[in-house]
Design an enzyme around this catalytic site. Sequence first.
Site, PDB file in Angstrom:
ATOM      1  N   ASP A   1      79.302  74.258  25.591  1.00  0.00           N
ATOM      2  CA  ASP A   1      80.278  75.218  25.658  1.00  0.00           C
ATOM      3  C   ASP A   1      81.133  75.418  26.664  1.00  0.00           C
ATOM      4  OD1 ASP A   1      81.466  77.839  24.350  1.00  0.00           O
ATOM      5  OD2 ASP A   1      79.214  79.083  26.058  1.00  0.00           O
ATOM      6  N   HIS A   2      82.071  76.155  26.380  1.00  0.00           N
ATOM      7  CA  HIS A   2      83.502  76.404  27.681  1.00  0.00           C
ATOM      8  C   HIS A   2      83.003  77.892  27.625  1.00  0.00           C
ATOM      9  CE1 HIS A   2      85.997  74.167  24.589  1.00  0.00           C
ATOM     10  NE2 HIS A   2      85.579  72.704  25.988  1.00  0.00           N
TER      11      HIS A   2
ATOM     12  N   LEU B   1      82.908  80.637  23.566  1.00  0.00           N
ATOM     13  CA  LEU B   1      82.360  81.147  22.757  1.00  0.00           C
ATOM     14  C   LEU B   1      83.604  80.093  21.524  1.00  0.00           C
ATOM     15  CD1 LEU B   1      84.020  84.721  22.178  1.00  0.00           C
ATOM     16  CD2 LEU B   1      81.844  84.539  22.527  1.00  0.00           C
ATOM     17  N   HIS B   2      82.901  78.915  22.329  1.00  0.00           N
ATOM     18  CA  HIS B   2      83.245  78.199  22.147  1.00  0.00           C
ATOM     19  C   HIS B   2      81.596  76.839  21.447  1.00  0.00           C
ATOM     20  CE1 HIS B   2      87.074  78.223  23.346  1.00  0.00           C
ATOM     21  NE2 HIS B   2      86.871  79.090  21.682  1.00  0.00           N
ATOM     22  N   PRO B   3      80.283  77.520  21.283  1.00  0.00           N
ATOM     23  CA  PRO B   3      78.970  76.598  21.481  1.00  0.00           C
ATOM     24  C   PRO B   3      79.229  75.077  20.473  1.00  0.00           C
ATOM     25  CG  PRO B   3      78.452  78.578  20.412  1.00  0.00           C
ATOM     26  CD  PRO B   3      79.795  78.593  20.545  1.00  0.00           C
TER      27      PRO B   3
END
Length: 566
Positions: A304-305, A478-480
């Site tokens: 994630d980020h 919100l980049h899983p």
Amino acid sequence: MTTRRENSTTYDYIVVGGGSAGSVLARRLSDDPQSRVLVLEAGRSDYPWDLFIQMPAALTFPSGHALYDWKYESEPEPHMHGRRVAHARGKVLGGSSSINGMIFQRGNPLDYERWGEQPGLETWNWAHCLPYFKRMENALAAAAGDPHRGHDGPLELEKGPATNPLFQAFFDAAEQAGYPRTDDVNGFRQEGFGPFDRNVRHGRRLSASRAYVRPVWRRRKNLTVKTRALATRILFEGTRAVGVEYRRNGRTHTVRGNEIVLAGGSINTPQLLQLSGVGPADLLESLGIPVIVDLPGVGENLQDHLEVYIQHEATQPVSMQPYLRPLSMPLTGLKWLLGRKGPAATNHFEGGGFVRSNDEVRWPNLMFHFLPVAVRYDGQIADVKHGFQVHVGPMYADTIGRLRIRSTDPTEHPELVFNYLSTENDRREWVEAVRVARDILSQPALAPFNGGEIAPGAEVSTDEEILEWVGREAETALHPCGTAKMGPADDPMAVTDPLTMGVHGTTGLRIVDASVMPFVTNANIYAPVMMIAEKAADLIRGVKPLAAEELPYYVADGPAKVGVTA
């Protein structure tokens, strides 16, 4: 609860998930009029009259709202003061593309060269991925002859105007700090600062559903889309997937398909696999789930980020802050309703940039989003008359997490552990990220607007204080991704075959979503997910893939590189 057989129909393709990837698959798989396609989406429809979805500036409202959001959260993160980090995921047709920030970024070409260097992933390098980025997009602001951009795809991309004086001052400040401008972060050169592409068209959100599904849904008799249909189990005969069990309107249904394509995203897809008996045998056996295939990689490799907001007060009345006040919202909304214009017609993420924080990284490891307003993603406004902020965080954290179901109940959220800030390299890059951001924001170009730092504030200055603040305040970007990664069958942690998108050890079952990414890209992952779905649709249909394109791209350590075909 009784189980109903849908009917005698066997679909050619059942797509589980109507989000970003599922929307592309719905369109591309149903391009063949002889193929019957069923899409099962657990959430509600993305109704045209729903202002929270259609109005770009309303993006803070769906996140955290049960009508639109799965409302996941992590376990207490051990390196973030035991905080549970909220993870918004779209529970609506269009998926997260219906509730996200509408930022369209491909990532760096070297991200895909890294993919292509992995065993079995040679056809996922930049030269092979570029044609699919181009096929999906209509880059309205790009030069008509630019070979790096697409010009006739279904996804029309506007360039953020970034005309607010705060944007121009920020870009100038970045140059004063020693960082270049770039004309197009999705073109030849990503590194640098400039306006961003966005999924906004004529003042409305252009989600994956609006771009891909709605233009064809009602006209194609071979495409069926069912919303509010929660997939609860994949049906197997031996190791062959033959159908899906799902709940809708209080009843349990089953439907059969020749190919089951999971497109639920990096959380829902591994959860459904584990519920269905595909995953780590020890976990499944502990929950009494019969093991169909022992695949230990299902739910692992979670990436994630993470990001923080560095906020400043603005001394001039040029920010968007007043439009977020409750008394201003009705007039702002009315302007949008009457003409799709005004402050509500933009996502406000109109520009930013990519830089390298140290000499050890080959391509940008920090991403900046600039906003002419000081507000959190949940809508919490800074207590100032005017403000601005940057979102920043490391893009290649070497922190790896995992996902595991807790029970056999498909409505119970799985256990999510991201392990943010757990490595020395990640902590070092976090300190660098905050210091680079502060350096840019302190440049002379912003001085006429700079009323001082609101967050984190002057009391946060040492490396230890920065890390303590990040642990308390950072949020997911919100980049899983990565929980069913692509790789060859002899890789014990690989789940998805990169040549077919099939799940190792099974037949008739494929995965097409963010979970197949072996490594996270250095930017927002919406565009890469759409590219993956475009490419996967060809692989699934068995049509000839688009030819690789060997175009040059910018690198910092030498002459422009050219993608290499497999």
